[in-house]
Design an enzyme around this catalytic site. Sequence first.
Site, PDB file in Angstrom:
ATOM      1  N   HIS A 128      -5.365  -1.116  -5.014  1.00 11.44           N
ATOM      2  CA  HIS A 128      -5.864  -0.020  -4.194  1.00 11.44           C
ATOM      3  C   HIS A 128      -6.719   0.877  -5.053  1.00 11.44           C
ATOM      4  CE1 HIS A 128      -2.378  -1.550  -1.979  1.00 11.44           C
ATOM      5  NE2 HIS A 128      -3.186  -1.379  -0.959  1.00 11.44           N
TER       6      HIS A 128
ATOM      7  N   ARG B 257       6.507 -11.510   5.146  1.00  8.72           N
ATOM      8  CA  ARG B 257       5.999 -11.293   6.496  1.00  8.72           C
ATOM      9  C   ARG B 257       6.502 -12.399   7.412  1.00  8.72           C
ATOM     10  NH1 ARG B 257      -0.379 -10.026   5.122  1.00  8.72           N
ATOM     11  NH2 ARG B 257       0.032  -8.281   3.729  1.00  8.72           N
TER      12      ARG B 257
ATOM     13  N   ASP C 298      -2.790  -7.685  -5.333  1.00 10.90           N
ATOM     14  CA  ASP C 298      -3.132  -6.519  -4.537  1.00 10.90           C
ATOM     15  C   ASP C 298      -3.660  -5.397  -5.422  1.00 10.90           C
ATOM     16  OD1 ASP C 298      -3.296  -5.163  -2.203  1.00 10.90           O
ATOM     17  OD2 ASP C 298      -1.148  -4.952  -1.876  1.00 10.90           O
TER      18      ASP C 298
ATOM     19  N   HIS D  16      -8.438  -1.022   0.011  1.00  5.26           N
ATOM     20  CA  HIS D  16      -7.431  -2.056  -0.216  1.00  5.26           C
ATOM     21  C   HIS D  16      -8.200  -3.314  -0.588  1.00  5.26           C
ATOM     22  CE1 HIS D  16      -4.368  -0.018   2.570  1.00  5.26           C
ATOM     23  NE2 HIS D  16      -5.493   0.613   2.827  1.00  5.26           N
TER      24      HIS D  16
ATOM     25  N   GLN E 237       0.799 -11.082  -3.290  1.00  9.58           N
ATOM     26  CA  GLN E 237      -0.595 -10.649  -3.186  1.00  9.58           C
ATOM     27  C   GLN E 237      -1.094 -10.191  -4.548  1.00  9.58           C
ATOM     28  OE1 GLN E 237      -0.176  -7.576  -0.043  1.00  9.58           O
ATOM     29  NE2 GLN E 237      -1.906  -8.631   0.876  1.00  9.58           N
TER      30      GLN E 237
ATOM     31  N   LYS F 119     -12.792  -4.488   7.414  1.00 11.27           N
ATOM     32  CA  LYS F 119     -12.706  -5.206   6.139  1.00 11.27           C
ATOM     33  C   LYS F 119     -13.803  -6.252   5.997  1.00 11.27           C
ATOM     34  CE  LYS F 119      -9.437  -8.610   7.956  1.00 11.27           C
ATOM     35  NZ  LYS F 119      -8.448  -9.609   7.616  1.00 11.27           N
TER      36      LYS F 119
ATOM     37  N   CYS G  96       0.789  -1.234   0.000  1.00  8.00           N
ATOM     38  CA  CYS G  96       0.000   0.000   0.000  1.00  8.00           C
ATOM     39  C   CYS G  96       0.825   1.291   0.000  1.00  8.00           C
ATOM     40  CB  CYS G  96      -1.047   0.022   1.103  1.00  8.00           C
ATOM     41  SG  CYS G  96      -0.916  -1.202   2.383  1.00  8.00           S
TER      42      CYS G  96
END
Lengths: 580, 580
Positions: free
Chosen positions: B330, B308, B328, B456, B326, B410, B279
């Site tokens: 945004h 992570r 991912d 997100h 991910q 979320k 992000c």
Amino acid sequence: MAIKLETLRHSLSHVLACAVKELYPGVKFGIGPVIENGFYYDFDFSKSKESPKEKDLPRIEEKMREIINSNLPFKKENWNVDKALKFFREQNQDYKVELIKDLKKKGEKYVSIYKLGDFIDLCKGPHIKSTEEINCNAFKLNKIAGAYWKGDEKNPMLVRIYGLGFETKKQLNDFIEKQKQAEEVDHRILGKKLELFIFDKDIGAGLPLWLPKGAILYHIIENYLYEELLKEKYQWVKTPHIANIKLWEISGHLSFYKENMYSPIKIDDEKYQLKPMNCPFHLKIYRSKIRSWRDMPLKFAELGTVYRYEKSGVLHGLTRVRGFTQDDAHIFCTPEQLSNELVKILNHGLKILKTFGFKNYKVYLSTRPEKYIGTLKYWEKATRALKYALNKKKIKYEIDPEGGVFYGPKIDIKIRDNLEREWQCTTIQVDFNLPEKFDISYIDKKGNRQRPIMIHRALLGSVERFIGVLLEHYKGDLPLWLSPVQIWVIPVGASHRKYATEINRELLCNNFRVEVRDENETVSKKIRDGEIQKIPYILVVGDKEMKSNSVRIRTKNKDIGMMKLRKFIERAKKEIDRKK
Amino acid sequence: MAIKLETLRHSLSHVLACAVKELYPGVKFGIGPVIENGFYYDFDFSKSKESPKEKDLPRIEEKMREIINSNLPFKKENWNVDKALKFFREQNQDYKVELIKDLKKKGEKYVSIYKLGDFIDLCKGPHIKSTEEINCNAFKLNKIAGAYWKGDEKNPMLVRIYGLGFETKKQLNDFIEKQKQAEEVDHRILGKKLELFIFDKDIGAGLPLWLPKGAILYHIIENYLYEELLKEKYQWVKTPHIANIKLWEISGHLSFYKENMYSPIKIDDEKYQLKPMNCPFHLKIYRSKIRSWRDMPLKFAELGTVYRYEKSGVLHGLTRVRGFTQDDAHIFCTPEQLSNELVKILNHGLKILKTFGFKNYKVYLSTRPEKYIGTLKYWEKATRALKYALNKKKIKYEIDPEGGVFYGPKIDIKIRDNLEREWQCTTIQVDFNLPEKFDISYIDKKGNRQRPIMIHRALLGSVERFIGVLLEHYKGDLPLWLSPVQIWVIPVGASHRKYATEINRELLCNNFRVEVRDENETVSKKIRDGEIQKIPYILVVGDKEMKSNSVRIRTKNKDIGMMKLRKFIERAKKEIDRKK
């Protein structure tokens, strides 16, 4: 001399403000300082009838010339702070009022004021005596942009008009020409102008972020390599960006490549390293299974992002970074296969470079460096194999003494770009040593265990650097197949929008990257924008085109006339297939 | 009991060796120990006429049964070391000689010998008294593989035959059934069997390496997402894997996400972090340009590999790793656009999960956690927006109290696989806080600066975990469009090879991933291999097929008859288009 030029530029910013005041009544003034090669002035047009656009700059320049030609004097006065406050308040000059208040807070009793005709400005000076000192042909307004008052995003957005200012017309033209040339070639400027990539200080030097258009270009290159390597029977693999320090001990990187590696990361009391190379991972994949002579040559390829330390002073746009993606591959083969594989890689490398438009190159053979692993016998064997391949392909080469990698000698291909500069891309390295370090083997026809030879090779080298080189080679005018946006469709008027949308749909169906530009701007402004953004094809459609199911084509800054849409599609597809 | 079973298994390994001695004269013996659930014995067949293959195991089993049924006794003797050396030398049993020499070096004077019929082995024992103690139906030879003598790659490669051994037939069958079920489902076993990925201790726990076939599967999924998101007007971006610690201070990760982040890397006296999330990079890209209400919603997508920390104890194959990618994105939007965008993302997420074959799911709404940034007002607004979207789509959901991320609440979608297990995939998070931390804005219609809202979202979650889930859901039988190898072409005899190659070429032209299997093996062996490797279509071609330009099709372990090649191609293409 330098001071005189600064004064001249500062005075030019007042002339600009004076011209804008006449042309846009109600304008509020921000500040107007000197900058490198020129000046700017910030304006707030929210209380004016209209706000100037880029197209209005020549008109403002004209007004400035008028002012200059009337030989107006710059008159300085010292005003009591309260008188100044009262005056600027009456003129509704909020920004000036704010500045004077700031000065008052600091304890100032008097402020200096400059008068130029009707235009009265809060200003420390100094200025020239009169506008007659200014050469009318030695300045130019060159840019208009948004800027926050006092540079703070919480404040209102003002309009900033930039100008260039010199003493002579020649100085101005020389500067414009130099700047144009630099901008045309420098991939860092092109990257910004074409919105391809950025760097950010909070993220770190040498770590590019790919903007949407840059990511498309990146993806096209990745995809091309993916398909191209499958044809050559490479097998793609994918490996992590960190590994336990044990791996780098086995490979020898920790002893021989340490200065390019970053400090370790601790995980559960063990040390891990960001990878500077992909080879040890591919060796581990090789080892994951018993290999037979039938599997040879075995070719693992990866677009692997590696991180290597470079001193901050040598970082340069995309061509020298701290994180980059190698189009990396490792070929494992038998001794009998080695020279044939090397010739194949040379052919393949040159073919791929040619596809991207690089037809001239120079070849180097880099020999054993001072720090190395393995035996001299292996180094000699490897060097001989590389020479054999070069001779077989009848390629002329130069020796780069001690230029090899710590595990083996290499062939480097340096391409020559349109400006006759050399860029290292392809590298082919023969390695007898890492197969030994990782103790890899294959079972030969007789059932015996044999040690394969490993070839390291990258064709583009680093995708990031290659994109930098591509941009400079083509001055941003990328070939159609590489252009992030290939086509713009511009409807002449509102009545042509539907037709433009239909064309857009048809082009999308044919897998073109296309955009309709139907904003309320003039066609010529849009064409100019498209040319600045290096859009390969700009299709303008009006009544005539609509009637005949055609498009009017502009390419390489030239109108090449009307063409049936179907025919244009054919033409563009052929161009993509030819990859030029 | 446990000891008895071990003894039984050890004796079975001698019975195996005894049988192999009879069937393959000249064989040399390695060692034959007990292992979990059974035993093995290592053989060197280099001096025998032939070497057994997997197909020969039943024949060896039969011979073992013969030996067992003749109620042979196990006889122990103690021999003088030199007598033993002489005996095994005369028998050309080099490996036994080596073992005895080792014992002699250690100072042993006597060695224990076991006799079973003609088979005399160096062995510490113990053994059962006689083969009549063995249940003829409670053992099975289950694998044949290569293994280096003494486990050292520098030594010759021996052939290892593995067997299972139990006391009763039921125990054996139960074990085989249980093992079959576990192997059928466990993605770690499937990953190995289908050669998709490996882990390596020198690289580190939780860091998968994708083998060629796994990398194909990975690429198919990436490519599908790339195209799918372009259709939804996402813009792809690409960002580095490390960033200066300053970035993580601004984002709040350093205070609120530290336990999942690795220790910093030092570069030029500054600290850098491996990225646990994408992000902050996307926020920086947002900030790289002045944004207008016309640009909203602005959607940045990235297949971003993040790292992570997970405790080593919880790591599990691909479903719990330390580095993963991910899918991912945004979405930056205006307050008016928020709920509509959330509904769109929900639709899109469910559509994509369905494409992969997941039709059942459960939805959770996760609220503010204990540690959070931002104001309660923002948290309430964000939670309300998520609820609105769920209600609008008429989706039933459960509340997961305090399950949100530190920057916002979320929606999580957990899919249910074929074994009724839940897996978290899609996550959609509303965030008013990071736009504030990074002070991003857009210019609204009135020219004022406004703060956008940030969504997100990840649809698959982690590509790695999703592949793990896919493998378990389908028990490795991936749908055609996802299969790394889609088709095998097997020529019945040498005279059909040319035809098989023609079919191969035709299928390649139609973009299928296909292999010709023309090794010197029986057709039935190849079919069995293909079924173990979960190849969706196995095409067998002989005279009849050649004459009629057809193929004989085997799919899902069944022969579905002959079909014209053209028709088969149509069928397979339709199957891919339908994505099932």
